[in-house]
Design a protein around this motif. Structure first.
Motif, PDB file in Angstrom:
ATOM      1  N   ARG A  13       0.829  -1.218   0.000  1.00  0.00           N
ATOM      2  CA  ARG A  13       0.000   0.000   0.000  1.00  0.00           C
ATOM      3  C   ARG A  13       0.860   1.264   0.000  1.00  0.00           C
ATOM      4  O   ARG A  13       0.464   2.284  -0.544  1.00  0.00           O
ATOM      5  CB  ARG A  13      -0.968  -0.021   1.191  1.00  0.00           C
ATOM      6  N   LEU A  16       1.576   1.891  -3.565  1.00  0.00           N
ATOM      7  CA  LEU A  16       0.396   2.462  -4.232  1.00  0.00           C
ATOM      8  C   LEU A  16       0.250   3.946  -3.886  1.00  0.00           C
ATOM      9  O   LEU A  16      -0.073   4.765  -4.735  1.00  0.00           O
ATOM     10  CB  LEU A  16      -0.866   1.705  -3.818  1.00  0.00           C
ATOM     11  N   ARG A 170       0.413   0.870 -11.305  1.00  0.00           N
ATOM     12  CA  ARG A 170      -0.470   0.941 -10.137  1.00  0.00           C
ATOM     13  C   ARG A 170      -1.561  -0.127 -10.217  1.00  0.00           C
ATOM     14  O   ARG A 170      -1.796  -0.848  -9.256  1.00  0.00           O
ATOM     15  CB  ARG A 170      -1.109   2.338 -10.095  1.00  0.00           C
ATOM     16  N   VAL A 177      -1.257  -7.390  -4.268  1.00  0.00           N
ATOM     17  CA  VAL A 177      -2.292  -7.280  -3.222  1.00  0.00           C
ATOM     18  C   VAL A 177      -3.023  -8.603  -3.096  1.00  0.00           C
ATOM     19  O   VAL A 177      -3.224  -9.129  -1.994  1.00  0.00           O
ATOM     20  CB  VAL A 177      -3.290  -6.154  -3.563  1.00  0.00           C
ATOM     21  N   LYS A 181      -3.229 -11.188   0.087  1.00  0.00           N
ATOM     22  CA  LYS A 181      -4.493 -11.547   0.742  1.00  0.00           C
ATOM     23  C   LYS A 181      -4.751 -13.049   0.650  1.00  0.00           C
ATOM     24  O   LYS A 181      -5.245 -13.676   1.599  1.00  0.00           O
ATOM     25  CB  LYS A 181      -5.638 -10.752   0.107  1.00  0.00           C
ATOM     26  N   ILE A 205     -11.846  -9.197  -1.483  1.00  0.00           N
ATOM     27  CA  ILE A 205     -10.651  -8.327  -1.617  1.00  0.00           C
ATOM     28  C   ILE A 205     -10.988  -6.845  -1.391  1.00  0.00           C
ATOM     29  O   ILE A 205     -10.086  -6.036  -1.190  1.00  0.00           O
ATOM     30  CB  ILE A 205      -9.988  -8.487  -3.017  1.00  0.00           C
ATOM     31  N   THR A 206     -12.283  -6.500  -1.397  1.00  0.00           N
ATOM     32  CA  THR A 206     -12.630  -5.077  -1.268  1.00  0.00           C
ATOM     33  C   THR A 206     -12.515  -4.599   0.174  1.00  0.00           C
ATOM     34  O   THR A 206     -13.022  -5.236   1.088  1.00  0.00           O
ATOM     35  CB  THR A 206     -14.053  -4.839  -1.802  1.00  0.00           C
ATOM     36  N   LYS A 207     -11.828  -3.450   0.321  1.00  0.00           N
ATOM     37  CA  LYS A 207     -11.682  -2.835   1.668  1.00  0.00           C
ATOM     38  C   LYS A 207     -12.183  -1.385   1.565  1.00  0.00           C
ATOM     39  O   LYS A 207     -11.399  -0.471   1.221  1.00  0.00           O
ATOM     40  CB  LYS A 207     -10.218  -2.843   2.116  1.00  0.00           C
ATOM     41  N   VAL A 210     -10.225   1.458   3.158  1.00  0.00           N
ATOM     42  CA  VAL A 210      -8.955   1.786   2.485  1.00  0.00           C
ATOM     43  C   VAL A 210      -9.232   2.678   1.275  1.00  0.00           C
ATOM     44  O   VAL A 210      -8.539   3.668   1.043  1.00  0.00           O
ATOM     45  CB  VAL A 210      -8.214   0.502   2.057  1.00  0.00           C
ATOM     46  N   GLU A 211     -10.276   2.335   0.531  1.00  0.00           N
ATOM     47  CA  GLU A 211     -10.620   3.140  -0.661  1.00  0.00           C
ATOM     48  C   GLU A 211     -11.011   4.560  -0.268  1.00  0.00           C
ATOM     49  O   GLU A 211     -10.557   5.530  -0.902  1.00  0.00           O
ATOM     50  CB  GLU A 211     -11.759   2.462  -1.417  1.00  0.00           C
ATOM     51  N   LEU A 214      -8.079   6.592   0.760  1.00  0.00           N
ATOM     52  CA  LEU A 214      -7.273   6.910  -0.419  1.00  0.00           C
ATOM     53  C   LEU A 214      -7.883   8.097  -1.170  1.00  0.00           C
ATOM     54  O   LEU A 214      -7.188   9.067  -1.517  1.00  0.00           O
ATOM     55  CB  LEU A 214      -7.220   5.688  -1.331  1.00  0.00           C
ATOM     56  N   ILE A 263      -9.258   2.348  -9.362  1.00  0.00           N
ATOM     57  CA  ILE A 263      -9.604   1.386  -8.294  1.00  0.00           C
ATOM     58  C   ILE A 263     -10.413   0.205  -8.861  1.00  0.00           C
ATOM     59  O   ILE A 263     -10.061  -0.954  -8.627  1.00  0.00           O
ATOM     60  CB  ILE A 263     -10.340   2.083  -7.138  1.00  0.00           C
ATOM     61  N   THR A 266      -8.073  -2.025 -10.762  1.00  0.00           N
ATOM     62  CA  THR A 266      -7.151  -2.728  -9.849  1.00  0.00           C
ATOM     63  C   THR A 266      -7.854  -3.946  -9.246  1.00  0.00           C
ATOM     64  O   THR A 266      -7.302  -5.041  -9.169  1.00  0.00           O
ATOM     65  CB  THR A 266      -6.676  -1.794  -8.727  1.00  0.00           C
ATOM     66  N   LYS A 267      -9.117  -3.755  -8.862  1.00  0.00           N
ATOM     67  CA  LYS A 267      -9.880  -4.876  -8.268  1.00  0.00           C
ATOM     68  C   LYS A 267     -10.169  -5.964  -9.310  1.00  0.00           C
ATOM     69  O   LYS A 267     -10.180  -7.154  -8.997  1.00  0.00           O
ATOM     70  CB  LYS A 267     -11.143  -4.353  -7.620  1.00  0.00           C
ATOM     71  N   GLU A 270      -7.129  -7.932  -9.402  1.00  0.00           N
ATOM     72  CA  GLU A 270      -7.052  -8.776  -8.210  1.00  0.00           C
ATOM     73  C   GLU A 270      -7.904 -10.028  -8.371  1.00  0.00           C
ATOM     74  O   GLU A 270      -7.479 -11.156  -8.061  1.00  0.00           O
ATOM     75  CB  GLU A 270      -7.500  -7.982  -6.982  1.00  0.00           C
TER      76      GLU A 270
HETATM   77  C1  LIG Z   1      -5.480  -2.405  -3.272  1.00  0.00           C
HETATM   78  C2  LIG Z   1      -6.260  -3.019  -2.362  1.00  0.00           C
HETATM   79  O1  LIG Z   1      -7.374  -3.748  -2.724  1.00  0.00           O
HETATM   80  C3  LIG Z   1      -8.608  -3.088  -3.097  1.00  0.00           C
HETATM   81  C4  LIG Z   1      -8.349  -1.997  -4.042  1.00  0.00           C
HETATM   82  C5  LIG Z   1      -8.012  -0.753  -3.592  1.00  0.00           C
HETATM   83  C6  LIG Z   1      -7.474   0.273  -4.545  1.00  0.00           C
HETATM   84  O2  LIG Z   1      -7.449  -0.005  -5.757  1.00  0.00           O
HETATM   85  O3  LIG Z   1      -7.027   1.344  -4.066  1.00  0.00           O
HETATM   86  C7  LIG Z   1      -8.130  -0.421  -2.217  1.00  0.00           C
HETATM   87  C8  LIG Z   1      -8.684  -1.332  -1.331  1.00  0.00           C
HETATM   88  C9  LIG Z   1      -9.306  -2.578  -1.817  1.00  0.00           C
HETATM   89  O4  LIG Z   1     -10.675  -2.380  -2.061  1.00  0.00           O
HETATM   90  C10 LIG Z   1      -5.965  -2.946  -0.908  1.00  0.00           C
HETATM   91  O5  LIG Z   1      -6.599  -3.698  -0.148  1.00  0.00           O
HETATM   92  O6  LIG Z   1      -5.062  -2.146  -0.546  1.00  0.00           O
END
Ligand SMILES: C=C(O[C@@H]1C=C(C(=O)O)C=C[C@H]1O)C(=O)O
Length: 294
Positions: A13, A16, A170, A177, A181, A205-207, A210-211, A214, A263, A266-267, A270
């Motif tokens: 992170r 990122l 990114r 990630v 996990k 995987i969704t947090k 954190v989003e 960010l 975002i 990225t998911k 993942e």
């Molecule tokens: C990147 C991650 O995984 C997911 C994607 C994120 C993103 O693209 O910023 C943030 C949180 C999660 O939903 C993470 O857990 O840090």
């Protein structure tokens, strides 16, 4: 405390977070030039067709840049993904990177190139385009199609390549990630990999916290950098910007880029990585994974 464990979620992170600044500043630099839609249109330059290249100006920039970088073994690194296919082999032997990621061929750069050129560039260059239009009208030029073109095709494409490379790094960091996990709790993911369930994997995987953190940080950063640019209206070098005046970044555009594109993509990386995380493993190996927990 950041460890040097490549799969430490905290360390991942932090990478990122650092890439946020790279992406924002590359967008600020691109925003100093007009939209220049010609550089995204296939076969818009006869000179490229004469060279036997029938893609866009930007695709030509990517091909030329990535061809050199491939020879310098850039794409043997697990966090670097090219936009160009059929690149040459490196002139040096590949570096011995630790095998952190599970072997995969995931590359979502075509999606990145599409949303960047179709949505992001027109939005972040709107202010430069409007400033150019006002300047041209003041000089009696009335052709609307010229208002989006300042002729800086090389500078604009150079900034595009930098932005695209940072966004690609990114988005594809999502693989690290996911591996982190997965290794933390393989038993939670395995049922939804064996019986593919994208929604269940995405939920795992969704947090959201954190989003949200960010996006709030991103708004603060982009607002601060825009403010700095405003306070420095006349650029030192005078070459960027319109008529020597810095063009400020579209702060909401940067936040929207992350919320609507970076975002979610990225998911997507993942989830795709997880769906192939058991490829080639025997039932016994999967069973051992399912019963293990880090
Ligand atoms: C990147 C991650 O995984 C997911 C994607 C994120 C993103 O693209 O910023 C943030 C949180 C999660 O939903 C993470 O857990 O840090």
């Amino acid at each position: 405390m950041l460890t040097d464990d490549p799969l430490s979620l905290e360390r991942i992170r932090s990478v990122l977070t650092r890439l946020e600044d790279t992406i924002i500043f590359s967008l600020i630099e691109r925003a100093q030039f007009a939209h220049n839609p010609r550089i995204y249109q296939r076969s818009a330059f006869k000179q490229l067709a004469d060279l036997g290249f029938h893609g866009t100006w930007l695709e030509w920039f990517l091909k030329e840049t990535e061809t050199f970088h491939a020879k310098a073994r850039r794409y043997t690194s697990p966090d670097e993904y090219p936009f160009t296919s059929d690149l040459p082999e490196p002139v040096l032997p590949p570096l011995a990177f630790p095998q952190v990621l599970y072997p995969n061929k995931i590359n979502v750069n075509p999606s990145i190139l599409s949303f960047y050129t179709c949505t992001i560039v027109p939005r972040i260059t709107r202010r430069a385009t409007l400033a150019l239009a006002a300047m041209k009208r003041a000089n009696g030029i009335v052709g609307a199609e010229e208002f989006e073109d300042d002729g800086n095709y090389g500078s604009a494409a150079t900034m595009d390549v930098e932005a695209l490379q940072a966004i690609s790094k990114r988005v594809h960091y999502g693989k690290f990630v996911s591996e982190s996990k997965f290794q933390d709790n393989p038993g939670a993911f395995i049922p939804h990999i064996l019986k593919p369930n994208r929604a269940a994997l995405e939920a795992l995987i969704t947090k959201p916290e954190v989003e949200q953190k960010l996006l709030q940080r991103l708004l603060r950063k982009a607002s601060t950098y825009a403010q700095d640019f405003q306070s420095d209206d006349v650029l030192v070098n005078g070459t960027n910007g319109i008529n020597g005046k810095a063009v400020k970044i579209d702060v909401d555009g940067v936040v929207d880029l992350y919320e609507s594109y970076i975002i979610p993509l990225t998911k997507e990386v993942e989830v795709e990585y997880l769906l192939h995380r058991l490829d080639g493993l025997s039932e016994a190996e999967i069973e051992r994974l399912a019963s293990s927990k880090s």
